[in-house]
Motif scaffolding. Sequence first.
Motif, PDB file in Angstrom:
ATOM      1  N   GLY A  58      36.997  -8.052  39.491  1.00 36.05           N
ATOM      2  CA  GLY A  58      37.001  -7.049  38.436  1.00 36.05           C
ATOM      3  C   GLY A  58      35.794  -7.214  37.545  1.00 36.05           C
ATOM      4  N   GLU A  59      36.044  -7.369  36.262  1.00 36.61           N
ATOM      5  CA  GLU A  59      34.925  -7.530  35.357  1.00 36.61           C
ATOM      6  C   GLU A  59      35.276  -8.452  34.205  1.00 36.61           C
ATOM      7  OE1 GLU A  59      33.731  -3.927  33.457  1.00 36.61           O
ATOM      8  OE2 GLU A  59      35.731  -3.448  32.730  1.00 36.61           O
ATOM      9  N   SER A  76      29.838  -5.568  29.674  1.00 38.78           N
ATOM     10  CA  SER A  76      30.727  -5.899  30.786  1.00 38.78           C
ATOM     11  C   SER A  76      29.901  -6.504  31.914  1.00 38.78           C
ATOM     12  CB  SER A  76      31.479  -4.665  31.279  1.00 38.78           C
ATOM     13  OG  SER A  76      30.570  -3.685  31.749  1.00 38.78           O
ATOM     14  N   PRO A  78      30.220  -7.614  36.077  1.00 35.92           N
ATOM     15  CA  PRO A  78      31.019  -7.614  37.300  1.00 35.92           C
ATOM     16  C   PRO A  78      31.352  -9.044  37.740  1.00 35.92           C
ATOM     17  CG  PRO A  78      29.099  -6.178  37.502  1.00 35.92           C
ATOM     18  CD  PRO A  78      28.893  -6.987  36.268  1.00 35.92           C
ATOM     19  N   LYS A 110      38.976  -9.686  32.614  1.00 40.38           N
ATOM     20  CA  LYS A 110      39.980  -8.625  32.709  1.00 40.38           C
ATOM     21  C   LYS A 110      40.657  -8.696  34.076  1.00 40.38           C
ATOM     22  CE  LYS A 110      38.682  -4.549  31.291  1.00 40.38           C
ATOM     23  NZ  LYS A 110      37.835  -3.326  31.090  1.00 40.38           N
ATOM     24  N   LEU A 111      41.905  -9.121  34.079  1.00 42.07           N
ATOM     25  CA  LEU A 111      42.656  -9.242  35.335  1.00 42.07           C
ATOM     26  C   LEU A 111      43.533  -8.029  35.604  1.00 42.07           C
ATOM     27  CD1 LEU A 111      43.743 -12.988  35.169  1.00 42.07           C
ATOM     28  CD2 LEU A 111      41.843 -11.995  36.435  1.00 42.07           C
ATOM     29  N   ASP A 112      43.903  -7.307  34.569  1.00 45.89           N
ATOM     30  CA  ASP A 112      44.814  -6.168  34.724  1.00 45.89           C
ATOM     31  C   ASP A 112      44.196  -4.897  34.162  1.00 45.89           C
ATOM     32  OD1 ASP A 112      46.964  -7.732  35.837  1.00 45.89           O
ATOM     33  OD2 ASP A 112      47.228  -8.565  33.839  1.00 45.89           O
ATOM     34  N   GLN A 113      42.910  -4.734  34.418  1.00 38.06           N
ATOM     35  CA  GLN A 113      42.179  -3.544  33.973  1.00 38.06           C
ATOM     36  C   GLN A 113      42.149  -3.367  32.466  1.00 38.06           C
ATOM     37  OE1 GLN A 113      40.536  -1.901  36.398  1.00 38.06           O
ATOM     38  NE2 GLN A 113      41.435  -3.452  37.723  1.00 38.06           N
TER      39      GLN A 113
END
Length: 203
Positions: A58-59, A76, A78, A110-113
């Motif tokens: 994710g990011e 942010s 990646p 960020k693991l869950d958007q």
Amino acid sequence: MPPSDNSSPSQAAGGAARSEQNYLEQSAMVAVLPENFYGTTLSSHPMILVYVPESPGGEGIFSLKDEDKTLLYTTSIPVSGKGGILAIQLPEDAPELEVGKLYQWYFALKLDQGLSPNTPFVDGLVKRIAPSSELARSLEGKTRLQQSSILAENGVWYDCAAILAALQVVDPTNSELVAEWTELLDSVNLSKLTKASLIPTAY
């Protein structure tokens, strides 16, 4: 010297102690810093190293605050999910660090958007210093590896670590580089990271 006030950062991922393994059941994110989570730099835009374990990818969100906790910069980044030591280069269009001032940086994954109180993060302190005339002279005409040793001797953590990491990306099998990198990490009780892959995104 690190600050003696209450601006000390939160130890490791989610504020946990470095020795705790509470993220992804394997290991936590780790700031590649001494145990007081403070280091100096000669650069107006230093490179910051963070160990990120295997994850869904994710990011990440990187941010920088000044002594007054004013947000100066955020971006942010990646994250592939493979895990390794991630290089976060403060870009030239970001505000430059002023000599003599203390800054706090943060990196959240960020693991869950999205971000939440449970989002794993690390943070650390960085202070830009002006080199003494002696240090400036000693760095002139030296190879990057020689410069890293001189910076280490003078306690300029961020720049020493950044040089060694960048050199290893170019020449990962160089035994001299591996030995220097291992010695640096061992000196701050981060020997568990000596075998971690170096993610060359920003080198």
